[in-house]
Design an enzyme around this catalytic site. Sequence first.
Site, PDB file in Angstrom:
ATOM      1  N   SER A 117       0.862  -1.133  -0.207  1.00 14.77           N
ATOM      2  CA  SER A 117      -0.005   0.061  -0.160  1.00 14.77           C
ATOM      3  C   SER A 117       0.727   1.449  -0.020  1.00 14.77           C
ATOM      4  CB  SER A 117      -0.943  -0.084   1.258  1.00 14.77           C
ATOM      5  OG  SER A 117      -1.458   0.995   1.277  1.00 14.77           O
ATOM      6  N   TYR A 155      -1.222  -0.575  10.225  1.00 10.18           N
ATOM      7  CA  TYR A 155      -1.276  -0.965   8.992  1.00 10.18           C
ATOM      8  C   TYR A 155      -0.169  -0.530   8.177  1.00 10.18           C
ATOM      9  CZ  TYR A 155      -3.442  -1.072   4.484  1.00 10.18           C
ATOM     10  OH  TYR A 155      -3.888  -1.278   2.957  1.00 10.18           O
TER      11      TYR A 155
HETATM   12  P1  NAP Z   1     -11.299  -5.764   0.694  1.00  8.45           P
HETATM   13  O1  NAP Z   1     -12.380  -5.071  -0.231  1.00  8.45           O
HETATM   14  O2  NAP Z   1     -11.532  -5.631   2.386  1.00  8.45           O
HETATM   15  O3  NAP Z   1     -11.471  -7.413   0.291  1.00  8.45           O
HETATM   16  C1  NAP Z   1     -10.404  -8.060   1.229  1.00  8.45           C
HETATM   17  C2  NAP Z   1     -10.341  -9.729   0.693  1.00  8.45           C
HETATM   18  O4  NAP Z   1      -9.335 -10.419   1.614  1.00  8.45           O
HETATM   19  C3  NAP Z   1     -11.505 -10.466   0.599  1.00  8.45           C
HETATM   20  O5  NAP Z   1     -11.466 -11.073  -0.463  1.00  8.45           O
HETATM   21  C4  NAP Z   1     -11.417 -11.121   2.016  1.00  8.45           C
HETATM   22  O6  NAP Z   1     -12.039 -12.498   1.996  1.00  8.45           O
HETATM   23  C5  NAP Z   1      -9.922 -11.447   1.963  1.00  8.45           C
HETATM   24  N1  NAP Z   1      -9.482 -11.510   3.504  1.00  8.45           N
HETATM   25  C6  NAP Z   1      -9.677 -10.597   4.629  1.00  8.45           C
HETATM   26  N2  NAP Z   1      -9.100 -11.345   5.552  1.00  8.45           N
HETATM   27  C7  NAP Z   1      -8.556 -12.553   5.358  1.00  8.45           C
HETATM   28  C8  NAP Z   1      -7.928 -13.493   5.866  1.00  8.45           C
HETATM   29  N3  NAP Z   1      -7.377 -13.406   7.032  1.00  8.45           N
HETATM   30  N4  NAP Z   1      -7.610 -14.719   5.143  1.00  8.45           N
HETATM   31  C9  NAP Z   1      -8.005 -14.709   4.121  1.00  8.45           C
HETATM   32  N5  NAP Z   1      -8.539 -13.878   3.273  1.00  8.45           N
HETATM   33  C10 NAP Z   1      -8.683 -12.753   3.895  1.00  8.45           C
HETATM   34  O7  NAP Z   1      -9.831  -5.589   0.364  1.00  8.45           O
HETATM   35  P2  NAP Z   1      -9.264  -4.917  -0.881  1.00  8.45           P
HETATM   36  O8  NAP Z   1      -9.707  -3.460  -0.894  1.00  8.45           O
HETATM   37  O9  NAP Z   1      -9.668  -5.525  -1.960  1.00  8.45           O
HETATM   38  O10 NAP Z   1      -7.867  -4.912  -0.637  1.00  8.45           O
HETATM   39  C11 NAP Z   1      -6.941  -6.151  -0.918  1.00  8.45           C
HETATM   40  C12 NAP Z   1      -5.377  -5.395  -0.574  1.00  8.45           C
HETATM   41  O11 NAP Z   1      -5.170  -4.493  -1.060  1.00  8.45           O
HETATM   42  C13 NAP Z   1      -5.133  -5.574   0.864  1.00  8.45           C
HETATM   43  O12 NAP Z   1      -4.014  -6.458   0.983  1.00  8.45           O
HETATM   44  C14 NAP Z   1      -5.116  -4.146   1.106  1.00  8.45           C
HETATM   45  O13 NAP Z   1      -4.298  -3.823   2.173  1.00  8.45           O
HETATM   46  C15 NAP Z   1      -4.431  -3.546  -0.200  1.00  8.45           C
HETATM   47  N6  NAP Z   1      -4.659  -2.347  -0.304  1.00  8.45           N
HETATM   48  C16 NAP Z   1      -5.944  -1.756  -0.432  1.00  8.45           C
HETATM   49  C17 NAP Z   1      -6.389  -0.401  -0.929  1.00  8.45           C
HETATM   50  C18 NAP Z   1      -7.574   0.292  -0.913  1.00  8.45           C
HETATM   51  O14 NAP Z   1      -7.699   1.442  -1.018  1.00  8.45           O
HETATM   52  N7  NAP Z   1      -8.676  -0.719  -1.187  1.00  8.45           N
HETATM   53  C19 NAP Z   1      -5.223   0.335  -0.682  1.00  8.45           C
HETATM   54  C20 NAP Z   1      -3.829  -0.050  -0.741  1.00  8.45           C
HETATM   55  C21 NAP Z   1      -3.841  -1.504  -0.351  1.00  8.45           C
HETATM   56  P3  NAP Z   1     -13.654 -12.612   2.351  1.00  8.45           P
HETATM   57  O15 NAP Z   1     -14.471 -12.192   1.230  1.00  8.45           O
HETATM   58  O16 NAP Z   1     -14.003 -13.985   2.826  1.00  8.45           O
HETATM   59  O17 NAP Z   1     -13.940 -11.721   3.597  1.00  8.45           O
END
Ligand code: NAP
Length: 252
Positions: free
Chosen positions: A147, A161
């Site tokens: 991130s 985080y």
């Molecule tokens: P999200 O919408 O919250 O989706 C999270 C995903 O991860 C879901 O598929 C969830 O599964 C799964 N997950 C959560 N905890 C888990 C665990 N303990 N074991 C296995 N799976 C787990 O997240 P996102 O925004 O797509 O983010 C994905 C990645 O990008 C993360 O690493 C996040 O830190 C990074 N990121 C996101 C942003 C942003 O602005 N969105 C920015 C920078 C970095 P379930 O469907 O079963 O709940």
Amino acid sequence: MSLTERKTLLVTGGSRNIGAATCLMAAKKGWRVAVNYTANEEAANSIVAAIVAAGGDAFAIRGDIGSEAEILAMFKAVDERFGRLDGLVNNAGVVDQKARVDEMSVERLERMMRINVVGTILCAREAIRRMSTRHGGKGGAIVNVSSVAAELGSAGEYVDYAASKGAVDSFTIGLAREVAEEGVRVNGVRPGTIDTEIHASGGQPDRAGRVAPAIPMKRPGKAEEIAGAILWLLSDEASYATGTIVTVSGGR
Ligand code: NAP
């Protein structure tokens, strides 16, 4: 190309948003995909169904990335189903409620580090044990989702985080150098603010829209815009890239 010749990919947190977009795009590019989830089976099944409907091959696999036992079971299931592993996207990650460091409990810190850092490292370990030529593997690629928080620090919001993603970046660089001669490339993608459900999970459902004015492009990113960078790093087009962290943040 026969099914067994097609490359296979495991995407942690593949059920929703950035992970789901990555699974769908990978399947379109010919990868067989293992779609990991932890709670939302329905979401994972719908991604698998979309891939299969388009003629691809995928299956959903439950596993909490915060648990070594569940990670081991997940990799075993991938071995049994696909018989090979060529790529891993360490995408699963969590945030927490907005808080200052002087308010954070040890339980919060341990959960954050267990899932975002230890889980990422353990999944990479299992992938290396299967892909590295040192272990008799055929090589492969790992992409760790970090991130921009790693650089910005997330003061007043979730410094823990940000620190976990800083650890992911250091891990990406170190592991890349460790296995560079073993056929495995390891890279990272640093998303900026992406319009997904992670913000609501941290108690800030309107966060992406709120941050938008501070983004040079004046808009949050889409999950597909991160998936594109991940798929490039996984592909042979990135054959000379390792230890690289690609920032995809609308200029932030
Ligand atoms: P999200 O919408 O919250 O989706 C999270 C995903 O991860 C879901 O598929 C969830 O599964 C799964 N997950 C959560 N905890 C888990 C665990 N303990 N074991 C296995 N799976 C787990 O997240 P996102 O925004 O797509 O983010 C994905 C990645 O990008 C993360 O690493 C996040 O830190 C990074 N990121 C996101 C942003 C942003 O602005 N969105 C920015 C920078 C970095 P379930 O469907 O079963 O709940």
